[in-house]
Design an enzyme around this catalytic site. Structure first.
Site, PDB file in Angstrom:
ATOM      1  N   ILE A 152     -69.595  25.672  26.110  1.00  0.00           N
ATOM      2  CA  ILE A 152     -69.074  25.686  26.415  1.00  0.00           C
ATOM      3  C   ILE A 152     -69.821  26.564  27.933  1.00  0.00           C
ATOM      4  CG2 ILE A 152     -67.012  26.733  27.219  1.00  0.00           C
ATOM      5  CD1 ILE A 152     -66.086  26.166  24.566  1.00  0.00           C
ATOM      6  N   LYS A 153     -70.128  26.439  28.642  1.00  0.00           N
ATOM      7  CA  LYS A 153     -70.373  27.755  29.452  1.00  0.00           C
ATOM      8  C   LYS A 153     -69.973  28.463  30.484  1.00  0.00           C
ATOM      9  CE  LYS A 153     -74.174  27.596  33.123  1.00  0.00           C
ATOM     10  NZ  LYS A 153     -74.522  28.277  32.520  1.00  0.00           N
ATOM     11  N   SER A 154     -68.941  29.500  29.181  1.00  0.00           N
ATOM     12  CA  SER A 154     -68.127  29.956  29.870  1.00  0.00           C
ATOM     13  C   SER A 154     -68.504  32.102  30.277  1.00  0.00           C
ATOM     14  CB  SER A 154     -66.941  30.033  28.363  1.00  0.00           C
ATOM     15  OG  SER A 154     -68.073  31.318  27.832  1.00  0.00           O
TER      16      SER A 154
END
Ligand code: PMP
Length: 287
Positions: A152-154
């Site tokens: 997840i590129k959070s």
């Protein structure tokens, strides 16, 4: 580029000083949101479809409903490049959970914010592409995939920032992170590749890494050049005995690594496969 960058927020454009969101936004309060980093080469967003897909997958994984559909996102990004008259640069689409209460509950955030920033690109110093860079393994491990999955590129990049701080303290611009099993994962903002006896090796996605779009592009270029590619668990031993090492990332592209933990890798200069893939990558982005 116009003097003042125009920043997209929810379908409208604002001058940089006026581009603002609520202090109650859970993107700010909790890092609750997702983002992407995309390169503009010659007026075109490189691998735009792949980046938008990853953005939407990151959002879906955290149960964040992006208020616009994927084709609209693609159009908004292209429009923002055009309005800023940007030929070469960097795009940062961000989707935040939106303003809510001070509690965690994302259901209280009714209005996710879509932000698109187009700016100049910051790369590593040019000479490092010729000499190779030095990296250091840091004590902070990459997030366990069952905690916050690195896929997840959070907006919650504290894991990477802690690693970056440790790297800087060790005098390095990039930090090598291990995973919960002690294997090589990735760097704070780049994926890692090794070359051994002509074979290209990189950690698999289930090592707990971001599935880098540059990583995937480089794997494709290597296969096309009939270089054997292995996505395989690696340790620091593999780094120390590698013939070549390089990092990949949207901003970094392909950067050679010639030292890790104060040890020289291979011949101590960018190797032939690194140089071959760099050339192929540059040709691809110019197309
Ligand atoms: N790993 C991490 C943790 C990243 O933040 C990034 C992006 N800067 C990468 C790898 C490289 O991914 P990409 O090639 O998609 O930019």
């Amino acid at each position: 580029m116009s003097a003042t960058p125009k920043i997209y927020i929810n379908g409208k454009y604002y001058d940089k000083p006026d581009a603002k969101i609520s202090v109650y936004d859970h993107g700010l309060l909790y890092g609750d949101g997702v983002f992407e980093g995309i390169r503009i080469y010659n007026g075109t967003a490189f691998k735009l479809k792949e980046h938008v897909e990853r953005l939407f997958e990151s959002a879906r994984s955290i149960k964040l409903e992006v208020p616009i559909a994927q084709p609209e996102m693609v159009k908004a990004i292209n429009d923002t490049i055009a309005i800023n008259n940007k030929r070469d640069g960097y795009i940062r689409p961000v989707v935040t959970r939106g303003a809510g209460s001070l509690g965690l509950d994302p259901r209280k955030c009714a209005d996710p914010q879509v932000i698109i920033i187009v700016d100049d690109i910051t790369m590593y110093p040019a000479e490092l592409y010729e000499t190779g860079m030095e990296i250091a393994t840091v004590a902070t491990i990459r997030n366990h995939p069952n905690a916050t999955n690195p896929r997840i590129k959070s907006l919650n990049y504290l894991n990477n920032i802690l690693a970056k701080i440790e790297g800087i303290q060790a005098g390095c611009l990039e930090s090598l992170m291990l995973n919960h099993k002690g294997e090589i994962a990735e760097c704070s903002g780049d994926n890692i590749f090794l070359v051994k006896h002509g074979v290209l090796r990189t950690p698999p996605i289930d090592a707990g890494i971001l599935e880098g779009i540059t990583r995937n592009t480089v794997i494709g270029l290597a296969k096309k050049a009939e270089i054997t590619v292995e996505e395989i668990a690696l340790t620091r031993h593999d780094v120390f005995v590698a013939d070549e090492c390089f990092l990949t990332g949207t901003a970094a592209e392909i950067i050679p690594v010639t030292k890790c933990d104060a040890r020289t890798i291979g011949a101590g200069k960018p190797g032939p496969i690194t140089r071959q893939l760099r050339e192929a990558y540059h040709q691809l982005v110019r197309e």
